[in-house]
Design a protein around this motif. Structure first.
Motif, PDB file in Angstrom:
ATOM      1  N   ASP A  44       0.851  -1.180   0.000  1.00  0.00           N
ATOM      2  CA  ASP A  44       0.000   0.000   0.000  1.00  0.00           C
ATOM      3  C   ASP A  44       0.889   1.232   0.000  1.00  0.00           C
ATOM      4  OD1 ASP A  44      -1.784   2.009   0.419  1.00  0.00           O
ATOM      5  OD2 ASP A  44      -2.772   1.073   2.143  1.00  0.00           O
ATOM      6  N   GLU A  45       0.842   1.968  -1.110  1.00  0.00           N
ATOM      7  CA  GLU A  45       1.745   3.113  -1.220  1.00  0.00           C
ATOM      8  C   GLU A  45       1.223   4.354  -0.502  1.00  0.00           C
ATOM      9  OE1 GLU A  45       4.493   3.159  -4.704  1.00  0.00           O
ATOM     10  OE2 GLU A  45       2.708   2.443  -5.727  1.00  0.00           O
ATOM     11  N   ALA A  46       0.087   4.225   0.165  1.00  0.00           N
ATOM     12  CA  ALA A  46      -0.394   5.325   1.000  1.00  0.00           C
ATOM     13  C   ALA A  46       0.395   5.391   2.303  1.00  0.00           C
ATOM     14  CB  ALA A  46      -1.875   5.165   1.293  1.00  0.00           C
ATOM     15  N   ILE A  47       1.173   4.348   2.566  1.00  0.00           N
ATOM     16  CA  ILE A  47       2.082   4.357   3.707  1.00  0.00           C
ATOM     17  C   ILE A  47       3.464   3.975   3.200  1.00  0.00           C
ATOM     18  CG2 ILE A  47       2.742   3.134   5.831  1.00  0.00           C
ATOM     19  CD1 ILE A  47      -0.114   3.160   6.709  1.00  0.00           C
ATOM     20  N   VAL A  48       4.471   4.757   3.604  1.00  0.00           N
ATOM     21  CA  VAL A  48       5.849   4.404   3.256  1.00  0.00           C
ATOM     22  C   VAL A  48       6.608   4.108   4.543  1.00  0.00           C
ATOM     23  CG1 VAL A  48       5.939   5.764   1.133  1.00  0.00           C
ATOM     24  CG2 VAL A  48       6.607   6.827   3.305  1.00  0.00           C
ATOM     25  N   GLY A  49       7.640   3.306   4.409  1.00  0.00           N
ATOM     26  CA  GLY A  49       8.433   3.005   5.594  1.00  0.00           C
ATOM     27  C   GLY A  49       9.738   2.363   5.223  1.00  0.00           C
ATOM     28  N   GLY A  50      10.677   2.428   6.135  1.00  0.00           N
ATOM     29  CA  GLY A  50      11.950   1.796   5.869  1.00  0.00           C
ATOM     30  C   GLY A  50      12.937   2.069   6.978  1.00  0.00           C
ATOM     31  N   ILE A  51      14.188   1.761   6.677  1.00  0.00           N
ATOM     32  CA  ILE A  51      15.235   1.962   7.671  1.00  0.00           C
ATOM     33  C   ILE A  51      16.109   3.131   7.230  1.00  0.00           C
ATOM     34  CG2 ILE A  51      15.236  -0.378   8.564  1.00  0.00           C
ATOM     35  CD1 ILE A  51      17.484  -1.068   6.636  1.00  0.00           C
ATOM     36  N   ALA A  52      16.704   3.796   8.199  1.00  0.00           N
ATOM     37  CA  ALA A  52      17.507   4.982   7.879  1.00  0.00           C
ATOM     38  C   ALA A  52      18.380   5.305   9.082  1.00  0.00           C
ATOM     39  CB  ALA A  52      16.599   6.160   7.559  1.00  0.00           C
ATOM     40  N   LYS A  53      19.167   6.348   8.932  1.00  0.00           N
ATOM     41  CA  LYS A  53      19.957   6.824  10.068  1.00  0.00           C
ATOM     42  C   LYS A  53      19.547   8.244  10.403  1.00  0.00           C
ATOM     43  CE  LYS A  53      24.014   3.953  10.198  1.00  0.00           C
ATOM     44  NZ  LYS A  53      25.477   3.926  10.142  1.00  0.00           N
ATOM     45  N   GLY A  86      -1.666  -1.475   4.283  1.00  0.00           N
ATOM     46  CA  GLY A  86      -0.756  -0.380   4.628  1.00  0.00           C
ATOM     47  C   GLY A  86      -0.419  -0.413   6.112  1.00  0.00           C
ATOM     48  N   TYR A  87      -1.461  -0.579   6.928  1.00  0.00           N
ATOM     49  CA  TYR A  87      -1.232  -0.645   8.378  1.00  0.00           C
ATOM     50  C   TYR A  87      -0.452  -1.899   8.755  1.00  0.00           C
ATOM     51  CZ  TYR A  87      -4.352   3.262   8.470  1.00  0.00           C
ATOM     52  OH  TYR A  87      -4.892   4.497   8.251  1.00  0.00           O
ATOM     53  N   ARG A  88      -0.714  -2.967   8.006  1.00  0.00           N
ATOM     54  CA  ARG A  88      -0.004  -4.222   8.320  1.00  0.00           C
ATOM     55  C   ARG A  88       1.452  -4.132   7.900  1.00  0.00           C
ATOM     56  NH1 ARG A  88      -5.568  -7.071   6.773  1.00  0.00           N
ATOM     57  NH2 ARG A  88      -6.452  -6.954   8.866  1.00  0.00           N
ATOM     58  N   LYS A  89       1.721  -3.398   6.830  1.00  0.00           N
ATOM     59  CA  LYS A  89       3.116  -3.155   6.466  1.00  0.00           C
ATOM     60  C   LYS A  89       3.796  -2.344   7.577  1.00  0.00           C
ATOM     61  CE  LYS A  89       4.058   0.042   3.173  1.00  0.00           C
ATOM     62  NZ  LYS A  89       4.305   0.561   1.801  1.00  0.00           N
ATOM     63  N   ALA A  90       3.107  -1.313   8.033  1.00  0.00           N
ATOM     64  CA  ALA A  90       3.665  -0.475   9.098  1.00  0.00           C
ATOM     65  C   ALA A  90       3.981  -1.319  10.334  1.00  0.00           C
ATOM     66  CB  ALA A  90       2.690   0.642   9.452  1.00  0.00           C
ATOM     67  N   LEU A  91       3.055  -2.193  10.684  1.00  0.00           N
ATOM     68  CA  LEU A  91       3.262  -3.028  11.863  1.00  0.00           C
ATOM     69  C   LEU A  91       4.436  -3.989  11.669  1.00  0.00           C
ATOM     70  CD1 LEU A  91       2.384  -3.871  14.666  1.00  0.00           C
ATOM     71  CD2 LEU A  91       0.708  -5.412  13.650  1.00  0.00           C
ATOM     72  N   ARG A  92       4.524  -4.522  10.467  1.00  0.00           N
ATOM     73  CA  ARG A  92       5.647  -5.417  10.166  1.00  0.00           C
ATOM     74  C   ARG A  92       6.973  -4.679  10.378  1.00  0.00           C
ATOM     75  NH1 ARG A  92       9.000  -6.697   5.936  1.00  0.00           N
ATOM     76  NH2 ARG A  92       8.143  -5.226   4.426  1.00  0.00           N
TER      77      ARG A  92
END
Lengths: 325, 292
Positions: free
Chosen positions: A94-103, A135-141
Motif C-alpha cells: 500500500d503506497e499510501a504508507i511508506v516506511g523503511g530503515i535509515a539513520k 498499509g497498516y499491516r506493512k507499518a506493523l511489520r
C-alpha cells in the motif's frame, strides 16, 4: 504564487505591489525608495498580524495545502541512508504508507509515515494518503522489525483517514487499525510520532501510539474532518469552519487538552514556504525526544506509554461511589 | 322504548374496515412484532428466548440490563464505576443537556456498564455497551470504564469479556474520544501480555472507533447474527466508490466469510458457548506420558 490561501491574500497582494514598485523604480528615473520602505514595513506588520493570529480554519487550510511537505520530503531532509521497504507479506504493498530503515544523526532508526501525493497522478498512486489494511499491516511489520533490532521508530502522521472502501472493509480495516494500537502499546523501543499535516481519526491513530506525540504548528488532529463533524452534528457540511473551532483540532488546542507533547513551530505562512528550514525545526525536537527516550529501559518505555494514554479523558464521580472497588 | 330494545338493531350504515394503523397496533408491552418476519408474538415468549425471534431468529436489540440477566449467572453481577459521568472537555454546546436527557431516558450514567460476574460459575470481568445511551458512542467515560474493567480483570486474573454496541466515537468529545481507542488498546495489550483471556462479542451495531479498537482485539472475536459491523459507514463507502454494495455488506456473516471473525453465534446459545471457551482456558486435565 500558486496555492495562496484566502486568509493570506492581503499579504500576497501587498508583496506583489512592492515587487511592481521595485520593478518600476529600476526601469525609470522616478525614485520610490521611501514609498517602498514604508510598504515593506507595513508588509512586515501585516504578516505578523495575519500569521500570528491564525484561526483554526486557516490552519486547516495550511494543513491541507497541496504543496505541504510530505513524509518522503522530511525523510530526505532529516535522515540519511534511507532504504524503503515494501509490502505487508500477506496481500500487497500500500503506497499510501511508506516506511523503511535509515539513520538519524548516525543512529539507526525505522521511519514510517502516511504518504500523500502532490499532484493528481501521484495522489492516485498513493490513494490520497488514505491507507488500506495492508498499509497498516506493512507499518506493523516494520515496527516489529525495528523492535527486533532495537531501533527507535519515528512515525509521520498525515492522512485524511483510513480509506472507506469495500475492499478495505473486506480485508479488515478495523482489525488492522486495532492491531496497530494494540501492538504499538507494547513496543520495547522508543516511538516518536509527529503529525505533519492532517491527522484524521483512527487512520491517523494507527501510526500514533507513541511515547511522544508532536504536532507541527499548523497541523490538525481530529476524530472526524470538520466537514464530517458539521454534517453529523448540524446536518450541514458548510458549517465546517465553525466545526473546526468547536472540535478543537489544532496543535495549540491539543496541547491545551494535554493530548500532545510539543508543538513544532512552522516557518511563517506554513511549512511549504521553506521545507529545508522546517526540517531544521523538526530535527531539533526529534533529537531532544530521541535522547530522552534512548535513556529509558524497555519496561519504562512501555509504562510511560501506558500512563500517557491512561491519563487522557475527562470524567468525574459527582455522586457517592457505590460500585465495588 | 322497551320495544326498541327487542327489535333487531338497524343495519350498520358504514362498513368498518380496520385502519392500517389499527392493524399494526399491538397492545403495548404484551405483544411484540418482529421487524424482520413480521410475526407477532408474546413479549414474554420473546424475552424468554433471549429476545431472539422464535420464528426467524432475528436478534432484537438488547440493553445492558437485559444482557446481564440473560448472560450472567443470576445474582452474580456486581457493577463497577456506576457513578462515573462525563465532563464536557470541549465545552461543546448542548452536550451536557444531551447527556442528561439520555440519563433520564435510560437510567444509565453512560453507554457502558462494567462489573464482575460469573458465567456458569466462571468468574469474569465484563463490559457491556448499551446502544440506548447516545448510540453507544465512546467518550472519556466509556473508555475509562472499559480500561478499568480490563485492569480489574488483570488484577484478579479473570477473563475479560466485552459486548460491543456502538456507533463509534463520541463527536462531542472530539479527539479525547479518539484517544479512548488508544487507551483501551494499551490496557488490553498489558492484560494480554500477562496472559489474560479476551473475548469480544460484537452486537448490533459495532462500527467506527469501537470496531477499530477493543471490539477487534479479542483472542476470540465473535458476533451475534445479523449485526452491523464495520469501520466506515455504508453511505460513505457508496459515495466514495460509487457502486452499490452487496446486501450482506458489513454484517456478521460478511465478516465471517472474509475471515474477520471466529464465529457467529446465536444469542440463545451464547452463554453455553462462551462457558465452553472459558472451560478450555481453565487449568486442569491429566495426561500421562512416558519419558524416554
Amino acid at each position: 504564487m500558486a496555492g495562496e490561501l484566502e486568509f493570506e491574500k492581503p499579504v500576497i497582494e501587498l508583496r506583489k505591489k512592492i515587487g511592481e514598485l521595485k520593478e518600476f523604480t529600476k526601469n525609470t528615473d522616478v525614485d520610490l525608495t521611501s514609498e517602498i520602505d514604508k510598504l515593506e514595513a507595513r508588509l512586515e506588520k501585516l504578516e505578523s498580524e495575519i500569521y500570528e493570529n491564525m484561526k483554526p480554519w486557516d490552519r486547516v487550510q495550511i494543513a491541507r495545502h497541496p504543496s505541504r511537505p510530505t513524509t518522503l520530503e522530511y525523510i530526505s531532509l532529516l535522515f540519511t541512508d534511507f532504504f524503503e521497504c515494501h509490502g505487508d507479506r500477506s496481500f500487497g504493498d500500500d503506497e499510501a504508507i511508506v516506511g523503511g530503515i535509515a539513520k538519524f544523526h548516525g543512529y539507526p532508526v525505522t521511519v514510517i509515515g502516511h504518504q500523500r501525493g502532490k499532484d493528481t497522478k501521484e495522489n492516485i498512486r498513493r490513494n490520497f494518503g488514505m491507507p488500506h489494511p495492508e498499509g497498516y499491516r506493512k507499518a506493523l511489520r516494520l515496527m516489529k522489525q525495528a523492535e527486533k533490532f532495537k531501533r527507535p521508530i519515528i512515525c509521520f502522521i498525515d492522512t485524511k483517514g483510513a480509506y472507506p472502501g469495500k475492499a478495505a472493509e473486506e480485508r479488515g480495516q478495523s482489525e488492522a487499525i486495532a492491531r496497530n494500537l494494540f501492538e504499538m502499546a507494547g513496543l520495547k523501543v522508543p516511538v516518536i510520532c509527529v503529525v505533519i499535516g492532517e491527522g484524521g481519526s483512527g487512520g491517523a491513530l494507527a501510526l500514533g501510539v507513541g511515547n511522544y506525540i508532536h504536532m507541527l504548528e499548523n497541523s490538525t488532529y481530529s476524530v472526524i474532518s470538520p466537514e464530517g463533524a458539521a454534517a453529523i452534528l448540524w446536518k450541514d457540511s458548510t458549517l465546517a469552519k465553525k466545526a473546526a473551532e468547536t472540535m478543537k483540532i489544532t496543535a495549540p488546542d491539543l496541547k491545551g487538552l494535554g493530548i500532545i507533547d510539543e508543538i513544532i513551530p512552522e516557518v511563517k505562512g506554513g511549512a511549504h514556504k521553506d521545507v529545508a528550514q522546517q526540517a531544521k525545526y523538526m530535527d531539533k525536537i526529534l533529537k531532544d525526544s530521541m535522547s530522552e527516550l534512548l535513556a529509558m529501559s524497555e519496561d519504562a518505555l512501555i509504562d510511560q506509554r501506558y500512563e500517557k494514554y491512561k491519563a487522557i479523558g475527562e470524567y468525574s464521580f459527582p455522586n457517592e461511589f457505590i460500585g465495588v472497588k | 322504548m322497551l320495544k326498541e330494545l327487542f327489535t333487531k338493531t338497524k343495519k350498520k350504515k358504514y362498513a368498518t374496515i380496520p385502519s392500517e394503523a389499527a392493524k399494526q397496533d399491538v397492545p403495548e408491552g404484551i405483544m411484540t412484532k418482529c421487524p424482520n418476519c413480521k410475526k407477532i408474538m408474546y413479549t414474554k415468549e420473546l424475552n424468554k428466548n433471549c429476545k431472539v425471534c422464535i420464528q426467524c431468529g432475528y436478534h432484537h436489540q438488547m440493553d445492558s440490563a437485559e444482557r446481564i440477566k440473560s448472560f450472567l449467572d443470576a445474582g452474580s453481577f456486581r457493577e463497577l464505576d456506576r457513578e462515573m459521568v462525563s465532563g464536557n472537555p470541549l465545552g461543546f454546546p448542548e452536550y451536557v443537556e444531551k447527556l442528561e436527557k439520555d440519563r433520564e431516558k435510560t437510567g444509565l450514567n453512560e453507554a457502558v456498564v462494567t462489573g464482575l460476574g460469573s458465567v456458569n460459575g466462571y468468574d469474569v470481568s465484563i463490559a457491556i455497551m448499551d446502544a440506548t445511551f447516545r448510540m453507544g458512542s465512546m467518550g472519556s467515560v466509556v473508555g475509562e470504564k472499559i480500561t478499568r474493567a480490563i485492569e480489574k480483570a488483570d488484577e484478579l486474573s479473570v477473563p475479560f469479556i466485552i459486548f460491543t454496541a456502538s456507533g463509534g466515537a463520541r463527536m462531542q468529545e472530539g479527539v479525547l474520544s479518539l484517544m479512548q481507542m488508544a487507551k483501551t488498546s494499551v490496557a488490553l495489550k498489558r492484560f494480554s501480555d500477562n496472559g489474560g483471556l479476551i473475548i469480544s462479542i460484537m452486537t448490533h451495531p459495532t462500527t467506527g472507533g469501537v470496531s477499530a479498537s477493543f471490539a477487534s482485539l479479542g483472542d476470540y472475536n465473535l458476533a451475534e447474527p445479523g449485526a452491523l459491523i464495520g469501520f466506515a459507514g455504508r453511505r460513505i463507502i457508496e459515495q466514495t466508490i460509487r457502486e452499490d454494495l452487496p446486501e450482506d455488506f458489513q454484517t456478521s456473516e460478511f465478516l465471517l466469510k472474509h475471515g474477520q471473525l471466529d464465529a457467529v453465534i446465536s444469542r440463545v446459545d451464547l452463554k453455553e458457548k462462551i462457558a465452553g471457551i472459558l472451560e478450555i482456558h481453565q487449568p486442569g486435565g491429566t495426561f500421562e506420558w512416558q519419558e524416554n
